[in-house]
Design a protein around this motif. Structure first.
Motif, PDB file in Angstrom:
ATOM      1  N   THR A 124       0.837  -1.198   0.000  1.00  0.00           N
ATOM      2  CA  THR A 124       0.000   0.000   0.000  1.00  0.00           C
ATOM      3  C   THR A 124       0.870   1.246   0.000  1.00  0.00           C
ATOM      4  O   THR A 124       1.825   1.343   0.771  1.00  0.00           O
ATOM      5  N   PHE A 126       0.693   5.091   0.806  1.00  0.00           N
ATOM      6  CA  PHE A 126      -0.245   5.862   1.632  1.00  0.00           C
ATOM      7  C   PHE A 126       0.377   7.182   2.079  1.00  0.00           C
ATOM      8  O   PHE A 126       1.602   7.339   2.132  1.00  0.00           O
ATOM      9  N   HIS A 253      -9.287   3.019   6.356  1.00  0.00           N
ATOM     10  CA  HIS A 253      -7.864   3.191   6.055  1.00  0.00           C
ATOM     11  C   HIS A 253      -6.991   2.398   7.012  1.00  0.00           C
ATOM     12  O   HIS A 253      -5.993   1.793   6.617  1.00  0.00           O
ATOM     13  N   ARG A 254      -7.371   2.395   8.286  1.00  0.00           N
ATOM     14  CA  ARG A 254      -6.574   1.654   9.261  1.00  0.00           C
ATOM     15  C   ARG A 254      -6.648   0.155   8.985  1.00  0.00           C
ATOM     16  O   ARG A 254      -5.664  -0.564   9.141  1.00  0.00           O
ATOM     17  N   MET A 257      -4.177  -0.729   6.392  1.00  0.00           N
ATOM     18  CA  MET A 257      -2.821  -0.852   6.927  1.00  0.00           C
ATOM     19  C   MET A 257      -2.591  -2.248   7.514  1.00  0.00           C
ATOM     20  O   MET A 257      -1.548  -2.854   7.320  1.00  0.00           O
ATOM     21  N   SER A 260      -2.188  -4.977   4.807  1.00  0.00           N
ATOM     22  CA  SER A 260      -1.046  -4.857   3.901  1.00  0.00           C
ATOM     23  C   SER A 260       0.153  -5.650   4.415  1.00  0.00           C
ATOM     24  O   SER A 260       0.333  -5.820   5.619  1.00  0.00           O
ATOM     25  N   ILE A 263       4.018  -1.183   3.604  1.00  0.00           N
ATOM     26  CA  ILE A 263       3.399   0.135   3.462  1.00  0.00           C
ATOM     27  C   ILE A 263       4.486   1.147   3.124  1.00  0.00           C
ATOM     28  O   ILE A 263       5.455   1.283   3.869  1.00  0.00           O
ATOM     29  N   TRP A 265       4.877   4.849   3.141  1.00  0.00           N
ATOM     30  CA  TRP A 265       4.182   5.999   3.718  1.00  0.00           C
ATOM     31  C   TRP A 265       4.901   7.261   3.251  1.00  0.00           C
ATOM     32  O   TRP A 265       6.037   7.499   3.619  1.00  0.00           O
ATOM     33  N   TRP A 284      -3.451   6.505  15.377  1.00  0.00           N
ATOM     34  CA  TRP A 284      -3.570   5.082  15.090  1.00  0.00           C
ATOM     35  C   TRP A 284      -2.724   4.238  16.036  1.00  0.00           C
ATOM     36  O   TRP A 284      -3.031   3.079  16.281  1.00  0.00           O
ATOM     37  N   TRP A 291       1.322  -2.849  12.827  1.00  0.00           N
ATOM     38  CA  TRP A 291       1.563  -2.601  11.412  1.00  0.00           C
ATOM     39  C   TRP A 291       2.689  -1.594  11.180  1.00  0.00           C
ATOM     40  O   TRP A 291       3.181  -1.462  10.064  1.00  0.00           O
ATOM     41  N   CYS A 295       6.021  -0.420   7.803  1.00  0.00           N
ATOM     42  CA  CYS A 295       6.095   0.895   7.154  1.00  0.00           C
ATOM     43  C   CYS A 295       7.514   1.264   6.743  1.00  0.00           C
ATOM     44  O   CYS A 295       8.471   1.045   7.490  1.00  0.00           O
TER      45      CYS A 295
END
Length: 388
Positions: A124, A126, A253-254, A257, A260, A263, A265, A284, A291, A295
């Motif tokens: 993802t 984001f 959206h959360r 995350m 996924s 991510i 970001w 979050w 998660w 990231c």
């Protein structure tokens, strides 16, 4: 960039001759040779990622287990058609060395030899703020993954979706029809996906057409999102699913995350963009922090030698930096998004950070990715392994 190649052949003399020839013809191949299945099995268990595995069927069967992560697999067979493993492409073992290399190159260029892993990888792209270049990053990642031989799916989930400028107008209610098939006739989801997906040859990806109205995406529940992504992941169609959502702070959206595997970001070196991203992460974090390990925090549209603003996000500084390309402000054709070598190079490094090498392979495990960041880039190796 070195391509890691594993050669698995029990005949020592044959293995040595073939490895020597391949090294001479393909100097960027980092070749490791195994003559015993036990040694090869230990290599695979240690998660030492390979771009290409070439071997005789008996060693491949002995060493590769379901769920193992490796790159393309090519079986060296006495006669093509003798082996029944459908996931392996075959190359005749006993032919002149130049002919073997030609057959290997041809097999590598074909998309019918998937990597051995269960399910596609969901990546993802984001950001908590708009205008950070999510779609540009997603499309460039898709293109480079396709060039590596990965089967990709581009999944734009923006409520206000403008990708019709890039892909043309097709079937604007594709998403709603797919969701209906999934909810009302679950056995018809695969035929609906086959019918509604289109292919973009420049990007080498499948995709769904952009919804005409934002309500179609806004009507998607977290449960429907999880079911649809799960189907795409398990379908066996794709090695990489790149999700391009809009920015937002809702449960939808959360949930994305959490669903996924990786991510990316994005943020800008802009005080407002950085603050919005910092606030969303803090919000979050109270719900679920697991998660965050997935990231990679990226400074996009970077210019100058360093950040102007303080970096408030995890890590103390960006993990990756993507350059600003001013010519892209007026782009309306997908091919032009791929025309900046400096940006392509930065995306290539980003894919490596995620765990994708230079050819078809599964992403590294979290621990393997962390080891790579800690150890740095090693030199090219070319050697024959021990056989015990």
């Amino acid at each position: 960039m070195a391509k890691r190649v594993i050669l698995a052949v029990p005949q020592r003399e044959y293995a040595a001759k073939l490895a020597e020839f391949l090294r001479g013809e393909e100097p960027n191949w980092d070749i490791a040779v195994y003559t015993h299945g036990s040694a090869l099995r230990r290599e695979i268990q240690d998660n030492r990622d390979a771009d290409l595995l070439i071997g005789v069927p008996e060693l491949l069967r002995e060493s590769i287990m379901p769920g193992d992560k490796t790159g393309k697999v090519i079986a060296l067979v006495e006669e093509k058609g003798d082996d029944t493993q459908e996931e392996w492409q075959e190359v005749a073992q006993f032919q002149p060395l130049p002919a073997i290399l030609s057959s290997i190159r041809k097999a590598m260029s074909m998309g019918t030899a998937p990597s051995i892993r269960s399910g596609g990888h969901v990546l993802t792209v984001f950001s908590a703020s708009g205008g950070t270049g999510k779609t540009t990053v997603a499309l460039n990642a898709i293109r480079q993954a396709g060039e590596r031989g990965l089967r990709t799916f581009y999944f734009n989930l923006e409520a206000l979706n403008a990708t019709s400028l890039l892909f043309g107008r097709g079937e604007p209610d594709s998403l709603s029809r797919l969701l209906y098939a999934m909810q009302a006739h679950s056995d018809q989801l695969e035929p609906a996906l086959e019918q509604l997906c289109r292919h973009q040859p420049q990007l080498r990806t499948d995709f769904l057409d952009a919804p005409e109205h934002p309500g179609e995406r806004l009507a998607m529940s977290t449960e429907a999102l999880a079911e649809l992504l799960g189907h795409l992941r398990r379908s066996g169609r794709y090695d990489l699913i790149v999700v391009d959502p809009d920015s937002g702070a809702g449960d939808w959206h959360r949930e994305l995350m959490l669903l996924s595997d990786s991510i990316v970001w994005l943020t800008l070196d802009d005080a407002q963009s950085l603050l919005k991203n910092e606030k969303l992460l803090r919000y979050w974090h109270r719900h679920n922090e697991n998660w965050l390990d997935k990231c990679i925090f990226v400074w996009n549209k970077a210019y100058g030698d360093g950040l102007v603003n303080r970096w408030p996000l995890p890590g103390g500084k960006p993990t990756a930096r993507l350059p600003y390309i001013p010519q892209w402000k007026t782009v309306d054709q997908p091919g032009k998004y791929m025309s900046a070598p400096v940006f392509s190079g930065a995306i290539e490094r980003l894919l490596q950070e995620i765990g994708f090498g230079s050819a078809v392979e599964a992403p590294k495990s979290e621990s393997a990715s962390r080891r790579t960041r800690e150890e740095g880039n090693g030199g090219q190796r070319s050697y024959v392994r021990g056989t015990g």
